[in-house]
Write a protein that holds these residues in place. Sequence first.
Motif, short mmCIF file in Angstrom:
data_model
loop_
_atom_site.label_atom_id
_atom_site.label_comp_id
_atom_site.label_asym_id
_atom_site.label_seq_id
_atom_site.Cartn_x
_atom_site.Cartn_y
_atom_site.Cartn_z
N GLU A 129 -18.95 -22.56 4.36
CA GLU A 129 -17.57 -22.11 4.43
C GLU A 129 -17.40 -21.02 5.49
O GLU A 129 -16.47 -21.06 6.30
N LEU A 130 -18.33 -20.08 5.51
CA LEU A 130 -18.29 -18.99 6.48
C LEU A 130 -18.36 -19.52 7.90
O LEU A 130 -17.56 -19.15 8.76
N GLY A 131 -19.31 -20.40 8.16
CA GLY A 131 -19.46 -20.95 9.51
C GLY A 131 -18.27 -21.77 9.95
O GLY A 131 -17.80 -21.65 11.08
N TYR A 132 -17.77 -22.62 9.05
CA TYR A 132 -16.62 -23.44 9.40
C TYR A 132 -15.41 -22.57 9.71
O TYR A 132 -14.74 -22.73 10.72
N PHE A 133 -15.13 -21.62 8.81
CA PHE A 133 -13.93 -20.80 8.99
C PHE A 133 -14.05 -19.91 10.23
O PHE A 133 -13.07 -19.72 10.95
N ASP A 134 -15.23 -19.41 10.48
CA ASP A 134 -15.44 -18.58 11.67
C ASP A 134 -15.12 -19.38 12.94
O ASP A 134 -14.42 -18.90 13.82
N GLY A 135 -15.61 -20.59 13.00
CA GLY A 135 -15.34 -21.42 14.16
C GLY A 135 -13.89 -21.86 14.26
O GLY A 135 -13.32 -21.96 15.34
N PHE A 136 -13.28 -22.10 13.12
CA PHE A 136 -11.89 -22.56 13.08
C PHE A 136 -10.90 -21.44 13.37
O PHE A 136 -9.96 -21.60 14.14
N ASN A 137 -11.09 -20.28 12.76
CA ASN A 137 -10.08 -19.24 12.79
C ASN A 137 -10.61 -17.88 13.25
O ASN A 137 -9.94 -17.18 13.99
N GLY A 138 -11.77 -17.49 12.79
CA GLY A 138 -12.37 -16.22 13.18
C GLY A 138 -12.04 -15.03 12.30
O GLY A 138 -12.64 -13.98 12.42
N ALA A 139 -11.07 -15.18 11.40
CA ALA A 139 -10.68 -14.07 10.53
C ALA A 139 -11.58 -14.08 9.29
O ALA A 139 -11.20 -14.56 8.23
N VAL A 140 -12.78 -13.55 9.45
CA VAL A 140 -13.77 -13.52 8.39
C VAL A 140 -14.15 -12.07 8.10
O VAL A 140 -14.43 -11.30 9.02
N ALA A 141 -14.15 -11.71 6.82
CA ALA A 141 -14.61 -10.38 6.41
C ALA A 141 -15.46 -10.54 5.16
O ALA A 141 -15.26 -11.45 4.36
N ILE A 142 -16.41 -9.64 5.02
CA ILE A 142 -17.28 -9.62 3.85
C ILE A 142 -16.72 -8.61 2.86
O ILE A 142 -16.34 -7.50 3.25
N LEU A 143 -16.64 -8.99 1.59
CA LEU A 143 -16.23 -8.07 0.55
C LEU A 143 -17.44 -7.84 -0.35
O LEU A 143 -17.73 -8.64 -1.22
N PRO A 144 -18.19 -6.77 -0.07
CA PRO A 144 -19.36 -6.50 -0.89
C PRO A 144 -18.96 -5.88 -2.23
O PRO A 144 -18.11 -4.99 -2.27
N VAL A 145 -19.55 -6.39 -3.28
CA VAL A 145 -19.37 -5.80 -4.59
C VAL A 145 -20.68 -5.07 -4.88
O VAL A 145 -21.72 -5.68 -5.07
N THR A 146 -20.61 -3.75 -4.87
CA THR A 146 -21.79 -2.90 -4.98
C THR A 146 -21.80 -2.15 -6.31
O THR A 146 -20.80 -2.09 -7.00
N ARG A 147 -22.93 -1.57 -6.61
CA ARG A 147 -23.04 -0.78 -7.85
C ARG A 147 -22.52 0.64 -7.64
O ARG A 147 -22.04 1.27 -8.57
N ASN A 148 -22.59 1.16 -6.42
CA ASN A 148 -22.21 2.53 -6.11
C ASN A 148 -21.03 2.53 -5.15
O ASN A 148 -21.09 1.94 -4.08
N ARG A 149 -19.95 3.21 -5.48
CA ARG A 149 -18.72 3.23 -4.67
C ARG A 149 -18.95 3.78 -3.27
O ARG A 149 -18.31 3.37 -2.32
N GLU A 150 -19.85 4.69 -3.11
CA GLU A 150 -20.06 5.32 -1.81
C GLU A 150 -21.04 4.55 -0.94
O GLU A 150 -21.35 4.97 0.17
N ALA A 151 -21.51 3.42 -1.41
CA ALA A 151 -22.45 2.62 -0.61
C ALA A 151 -21.74 2.07 0.61
O ALA A 151 -20.56 1.73 0.56
N THR A 152 -22.44 2.01 1.71
CA THR A 152 -21.90 1.33 2.88
C THR A 152 -22.54 -0.05 2.92
O THR A 152 -23.60 -0.27 2.35
N PHE A 153 -21.89 -0.95 3.60
CA PHE A 153 -22.41 -2.30 3.65
C PHE A 153 -22.78 -2.63 5.08
O PHE A 153 -21.94 -2.64 5.96
N GLU A 154 -24.04 -2.90 5.30
CA GLU A 154 -24.52 -3.24 6.63
C GLU A 154 -24.68 -4.75 6.79
O GLU A 154 -24.82 -5.24 7.87
#
Length: 193
Positions: free
Chosen positions: A118-143
């Motif tokens: 899904e990620l690859g198809y949508f990236d090629g089709f549209n490009g509007a892709v973002a990751i929504l990380p669900v983390t245990r700690n609110r202050e975590a950054t997502f790399e």
Amino acid sequence: MATFTESRIRQRAQQKTGTLRKAATVLREEVAATKTKTSFDIFLSHSTSDAEIILGVKAVLEDYGKTVYVDWLEDPQLDRRNVTAASAEVIRARMRQCKSLVYVHTANSGGSKWMPWELGYFDGFNGAVAILPVTRNREATFEGQEYLGIYPYMDEAPSTGSTVEEIWVNKGSTASRRWGTWISDPRTFRKTA
């Protein structure tokens, strides 16, 4: 910026379900009420093992005024265990009805065979892709991990001088854009090597 935490997402899901109903049941009821939608702000790419988390993510995004497509709810006839050309075409058609793809990253994401496709198809089709990380700690950054690291990630936080939370799309820890600004030109807001 602060990430979405598993506890916040689960709490939001529980607000929708109450104590007696299951997350998947509530999601199906909501979808039945909105079967006529033909366009969405977000295609939610996720692991079906995360029903409660997906209910919470969907509710949070809807709290921000977004319309959210969840494939196994809108199109329950699709069998993720038996991928066919016809089922892949249904998903492609649905992705073309969406402005963006949000990849919900959880501990179960790595086990999904559909999410990378899904990620690859949508990236090629549209490009509007973002990751929504669900983390245990609110202050975590997502790399990100491996190829996910090239995409920006979403979080929620107030803008400077405000107490009202908004959805932000972040390029690492160096730059952030409000959802509305990002969606208007998502390809220019990617991480560079």
